[in-house]
Design a protein around this motif. Structure first.
Motif, short mmCIF file in Angstrom:
data_model
loop_
_atom_site.label_atom_id
_atom_site.label_comp_id
_atom_site.label_asym_id
_atom_site.label_seq_id
_atom_site.Cartn_x
_atom_site.Cartn_y
_atom_site.Cartn_z
N ASN A 119 0.82 -1.21 0.00
CA ASN A 119 0.00 0.00 0.00
C ASN A 119 0.85 1.26 0.00
N ASP A 120 2.07 1.17 0.52
CA ASP A 120 2.97 2.33 0.47
C ASP A 120 3.30 2.70 -0.96
N MET A 121 3.61 1.69 -1.76
CA MET A 121 3.87 1.94 -3.19
C MET A 121 2.62 2.48 -3.86
N LEU A 122 1.46 1.93 -3.53
CA LEU A 122 0.20 2.36 -4.14
C LEU A 122 -0.07 3.83 -3.80
N SER A 123 0.14 4.21 -2.55
CA SER A 123 -0.08 5.61 -2.14
C SER A 123 0.89 6.55 -2.86
N ILE A 129 1.56 10.15 -9.78
CA ILE A 129 1.08 10.14 -11.17
C ILE A 129 -0.43 10.01 -11.27
N SER A 130 -1.16 10.21 -10.17
CA SER A 130 -2.63 10.13 -10.17
C SER A 130 -3.10 8.79 -10.73
N LEU A 131 -2.65 7.73 -10.09
CA LEU A 131 -2.92 6.38 -10.59
C LEU A 131 -4.41 6.07 -10.60
N ARG A 132 -5.10 6.38 -9.52
CA ARG A 132 -6.53 6.06 -9.44
C ARG A 132 -7.32 6.83 -10.48
N GLU A 133 -6.94 8.05 -10.71
CA GLU A 133 -7.64 8.86 -11.72
C GLU A 133 -7.53 8.22 -13.10
N HIS A 134 -6.37 7.66 -13.40
CA HIS A 134 -6.21 6.99 -14.69
C HIS A 134 -7.06 5.72 -14.76
N PHE A 135 -7.06 4.94 -13.69
CA PHE A 135 -7.85 3.72 -13.69
C PHE A 135 -9.36 3.99 -13.73
N GLU A 136 -9.78 5.19 -13.31
CA GLU A 136 -11.20 5.54 -13.34
C GLU A 136 -11.58 6.35 -14.58
N SER A 137 -10.63 6.54 -15.50
CA SER A 137 -10.90 7.40 -16.65
C SER A 137 -11.91 6.75 -17.60
N ASN A 138 -12.51 7.61 -18.43
CA ASN A 138 -13.51 7.14 -19.40
C ASN A 138 -12.88 6.44 -20.60
N GLU A 139 -11.55 6.38 -20.64
CA GLU A 139 -10.91 5.63 -21.72
C GLU A 139 -11.23 4.14 -21.64
N ALA A 140 -11.50 3.68 -20.43
CA ALA A 140 -11.77 2.25 -20.24
C ALA A 140 -13.26 1.99 -20.25
N ASP A 141 -13.63 0.79 -20.67
CA ASP A 141 -15.03 0.40 -20.66
C ASP A 141 -15.47 0.10 -19.22
N VAL A 142 -16.75 -0.03 -19.05
CA VAL A 142 -17.30 -0.18 -17.70
C VAL A 142 -16.88 -1.49 -17.04
N TRP A 149 -16.63 4.90 -6.43
CA TRP A 149 -17.27 4.46 -5.19
C TRP A 149 -16.60 3.23 -4.57
N GLN A 150 -15.65 2.64 -5.27
CA GLN A 150 -14.99 1.45 -4.73
C GLN A 150 -13.97 1.84 -3.66
N SER A 151 -13.75 0.93 -2.71
CA SER A 151 -12.94 1.20 -1.53
C SER A 151 -11.44 1.11 -1.85
N LYS A 152 -10.63 1.46 -0.83
CA LYS A 152 -9.18 1.37 -0.99
C LYS A 152 -8.74 -0.08 -1.19
N GLU A 153 -9.42 -1.00 -0.52
CA GLU A 153 -9.09 -2.42 -0.71
C GLU A 153 -9.34 -2.86 -2.15
N ASP A 154 -10.44 -2.38 -2.72
CA ASP A 154 -10.72 -2.69 -4.13
C ASP A 154 -9.66 -2.06 -5.03
N PHE A 155 -9.25 -0.85 -4.70
CA PHE A 155 -8.20 -0.18 -5.46
C PHE A 155 -6.90 -0.97 -5.41
#
Length: 407
Positions: A119-123, A129-142, A149-155
């Motif tokens: 989790n230290d690396m994840l934080s 580089i705003s990792l979560r923002e990229h994973f939540e971007s509209n470039e990806a399908d649903v 709304w997903q939790s840190k554990e899901d992240f």
């Protein structure tokens, strides 16, 4: 040609046109009926257990994989943990005391793997580089992206699915594969993972080196304190009894005692000789007897100096006790000097060894810049799903057939 004939001709032509139109309408109806029958036969083939549970899911999944699934690019890099070769240069006694030794390469690679998945690396990556923002971007399908709304554990679980860390047990090479929804971000993600992991390994190495040096310095300080204490006690003892070298002074007192005993023996011999020719009241015999008594008194005094305390209230010691105490203090000083010399050598060697044991994370392969997406693997996924569905369908048919027969 008269009007009657023209009317007949028009009537015949109109009849022909009406017949043709009726025939075309009939053909259209026949075609529509045929199309309905064909569609019904197609639906008839679809609405079957094979169509519903095998063919239809394959078609839907194939449509998703081909037209809708978001491409994922993968950047790869290879790392290895290295350190200078060399055995521990500490003295055996100090090595046993410190318990320091070489660390395992497998342990180092597992530390790197655990840190990359931590989790230290994840934080750090999310902040850098705003990792979560990229994973939540509209470039990806649903079905491929992460939701807000997903939790840190899901992240964390999603991050581990996008970053793969593997270790070659033989060569201890660490392979890191990082995925992103575009080529630039995948390369950036792998680069930041490598930079942070390198900083972490180097920081651990410096912390261990500092801890080792701190321990050795503390041991050296203890030995130095022991040496100073031994020197101070010995000097204080010498100053208290005004003795430069009690051992030499003790030898001198012993020589005095031996000399007096020799004089007494000589006078006794002379007295025996004179008594053979003179009376006991002769002046010479009385003189010699007085000398013998004086020597004996001096002998008792010198022996008292060697064996008895001069001043019990003052806590003074006899010469023999002084010699014993001085011998103990001298032995303690010699041991302290030897320990100090050994500790000084060990500290200098451990200073060099501490820096030789520093670990470095080296990039064998820099993060690649992918041009083609590695995921999803369309043909592989469709083929795999098809095989699974057909196997399940076949097993289901066998189970149903067996059940019907037993029924």
């Amino acid at each position: 040609m008269n009007n009657a004939e023209e009317n007949k001709i028009d009537t015949s032509e109109s009849k022909k046109v009406s017949v043709k139109s009726s025939f075309s309408v009939f053909n259209d109806k026949v075609s529509s009926i045929k199309m309905k029958m064909a569609s019904n036969s197609y639906l008839k083939h679809i609405i079957t257990p094979l169509g519903l549970f095998v063919l239809l899911p394959i078609l839907v999944y194939s449509f998703y994989q081909i037209t809708w699934a978001s491409p994922r690019f993968e950047s790869q890099m290879q790392l290895i943990v290295q350190q200078p070769d060399g055995m521990s240069t500490l003295d055996p006694s100090m090595a046993l005391l410190t318990g320091l030794g070489a660390t395992s390469t497998n342990s180092d690679t597992q530390i790197v793997q655990s840190f990359i998945n931590s989790n230290d690396m994840l934080s750090y990556l999310d902040e850098k580089i705003s990792l979560r923002e990229h994973f939540e971007s509209n470039e990806a399908d649903v079905f491929s992206r992460l939701f807000s709304w997903q939790s840190k554990e899901d992240f964390s679980q999603y991050y581990k699915s996008m970053v793969e860390v593997s270790i070659d047990e033989k060569s201890a090479i660490i392979t890191v594969k990082a995925q992103g929804f575009n080529s630039e971000f995948a390369t950036l993600l792998a680069t930041e993972i490598g930079n942070k992991a390198e900083w972490y390994i180097n920081d651990i190495g410096h912390q261990l080196a500092d801890a080792q040096l701190a321990f050795i310095k503390q041991e050296h300080l203890s030995v130095e304190t022991r040496l100073i204490t031994a020197q101070t006690e010995l000097l204080s003892f010498q100053q208290k009894y005004n003795l430069l070298n009690p051992e030499e002074e003790g030898k001198a007192l012993a020589q005095i005692v031996y000399g007096i005993e020799a004089q007494i023996a000589s006078k006794n011999t002379e007295l025996t000789t004179l008594k053979g020719v003179m009376s006991d009241v002769a002046p010479q015999i009385i003189n010699i007897e007085n000398q013998i008594k004086a020597y004996q008194e001096q002998l008792r005094f010198e022996k008292d100096r060697l064996t008895q305390q001069n001043n019990t209230d003052a806590g003074d010691l006899s010469v023999s006790q002084v010699l014993a105490k001085f011998s103990d203090l001298k032995i303690e000083l010699e041991l302290a000097i030897k320990g100090f010399a050994s500790s000084t050598i060990s500290m200098e060697k451990s200073r060099v060894e501490a820096y030789r044991q520093l670990k470095y994370l080296i990039q064998i392969e820099s993060p690649t810049e992918p041009e083609d997406n590695q995921y999803p693997k369309v043909m592989y996924n469709i083929a795999l799903l098809s095989v699974i569905l057909f196997l399940l369908y076949g097993i289901g048919r066998i189970v149903l057939s067996t059940f019907n027969e037993l029924k």
